[in-house]
Design a protein around this motif. Structure first.
Motif, mmCIF file in Angstrom:
data_model
loop_
_atom_site.group_PDB
_atom_site.id
_atom_site.type_symbol
_atom_site.label_atom_id
_atom_site.label_comp_id
_atom_site.label_asym_id
_atom_site.label_seq_id
_atom_site.Cartn_x
_atom_site.Cartn_y
_atom_site.Cartn_z
ATOM 1 N N THR A 1 76.631 74.498 41.552
ATOM 2 C CA THR A 1 75.603 73.616 41.505
ATOM 3 C C THR A 1 74.919 74.139 40.205
ATOM 4 O OG1 THR A 1 75.006 72.979 43.753
ATOM 5 C CG2 THR A 1 73.395 72.990 42.425
ATOM 6 N N SER A 2 74.762 75.297 39.711
ATOM 7 C CA SER A 2 74.033 75.882 38.402
ATOM 8 C C SER A 2 74.876 75.540 37.414
ATOM 9 C CB SER A 2 73.893 77.497 38.570
ATOM 10 O OG SER A 2 75.068 78.075 38.787
ATOM 11 N N ARG B 1 76.847 72.929 37.244
ATOM 12 C CA ARG B 1 76.995 71.486 37.025
ATOM 13 C C ARG B 1 75.489 71.101 36.414
ATOM 14 N NH1 ARG B 1 77.431 69.822 42.039
ATOM 15 N NH2 ARG B 1 75.246 69.650 42.512
ATOM 16 N N GLN B 2 74.293 71.683 36.905
ATOM 17 C CA GLN B 2 73.060 71.578 36.211
ATOM 18 C C GLN B 2 73.114 72.202 34.868
ATOM 19 O OE1 GLN B 2 70.443 73.648 39.117
ATOM 20 N NE2 GLN B 2 70.216 71.976 40.381
ATOM 21 N N GLU C 1 74.565 69.436 32.911
ATOM 22 C CA GLU C 1 73.722 68.246 32.897
ATOM 23 C C GLU C 1 72.763 68.526 31.662
ATOM 24 O OE1 GLU C 1 72.232 67.465 36.437
ATOM 25 O OE2 GLU C 1 74.216 66.552 37.316
ATOM 26 N N ILE C 2 71.942 69.686 31.782
ATOM 27 C CA ILE C 2 70.945 70.051 30.791
ATOM 28 C C ILE C 2 71.515 70.164 29.411
ATOM 29 C CG2 ILE C 2 69.511 71.753 29.982
ATOM 30 C CD1 ILE C 2 69.062 72.599 33.020
ATOM 31 N N LYS D 1 72.268 66.368 28.479
ATOM 32 C CA LYS D 1 70.970 65.720 28.079
ATOM 33 C C LYS D 1 70.250 66.169 26.624
ATOM 34 C CE LYS D 1 69.334 64.882 32.667
ATOM 35 N NZ LYS D 1 68.344 65.172 33.549
#
Length: 161
Positions: A83-84, A86-87, A90-91, A94
């Motif tokens: 999850t980290s 993936r986040q 994503e960051i 972005k």
């Protein structure tokens, strides 16, 4: 010493009577108590064996539960890592998108400012050229003629780009 048969017979009869009485009143209750004790000890040993078996089963169950808990904890940690990651991705994506957007906006702003500057320069050059032409011709050019001259000059300047 002489052997007396009567004493021998009385002794044997006394011994038999004593044996019967002991058998009835002493040996039988004593044997019953010993049998009860034997059964109690056997039952306690069986209970101990059952308890030991249950304890071993409980220990195995606890080991299995501990193993399951460890596996679940490992799975949770792995999921948190994924999850980290993936986040973080994503960051980063972005941020890249925002960078591209800001770059595109800056390029558009630069292009707009350039166009404004070129337009202002054209107007200024047009005004100056009309003023120079007016002075050279020593005549006053009216607004209609001035607009026409500016348009011609701008067309010439615009064609040279």
């Amino acid at each position: 010493m002489a052997f007396i048969w009567e004493n021998f017979v009385f002794a044997i009869l006394g011994f038999l009577i004593l044996y019967v009485l002991l058998q009835k009143y002493a040996f039988k209750p004593l044997l019953e108590v010993m049998e009860k004790r034997r059964l109690l000890v056997k039952q306690q040993m069986d209970d101990a064996a059952t308890s030991r078996t249950q304890a071993q089963a409980y220990v195995e169950e606890q080991k299995e539960a501990l193993s399951t808990a460890r596996k679940e904890a490992y799975d949770i940690i792995e999921q948190a890592k994924q999850t980290s990651v993936r986040q973080a991705d994503e960051i980063i994506d972005k941020a890249k998108q925002e960078t591209v957007r800001l770059k595109d906006e800056a390029a558009r702003d630069i292009e707009n400012e350039k166009n404004k500057a070129v337009d202002e320069l054209r107007q200024e050059v047009g005004s100056l050229s009309v003023a120079i032409a007016s002075k050279l011709l020593k005549k006053q050019v009216d607004e209609k003629d001035q607009a026409q001259l500016v348009d011609e000059y701008l067309n010439e300047v615009g064609g040279k780009q």
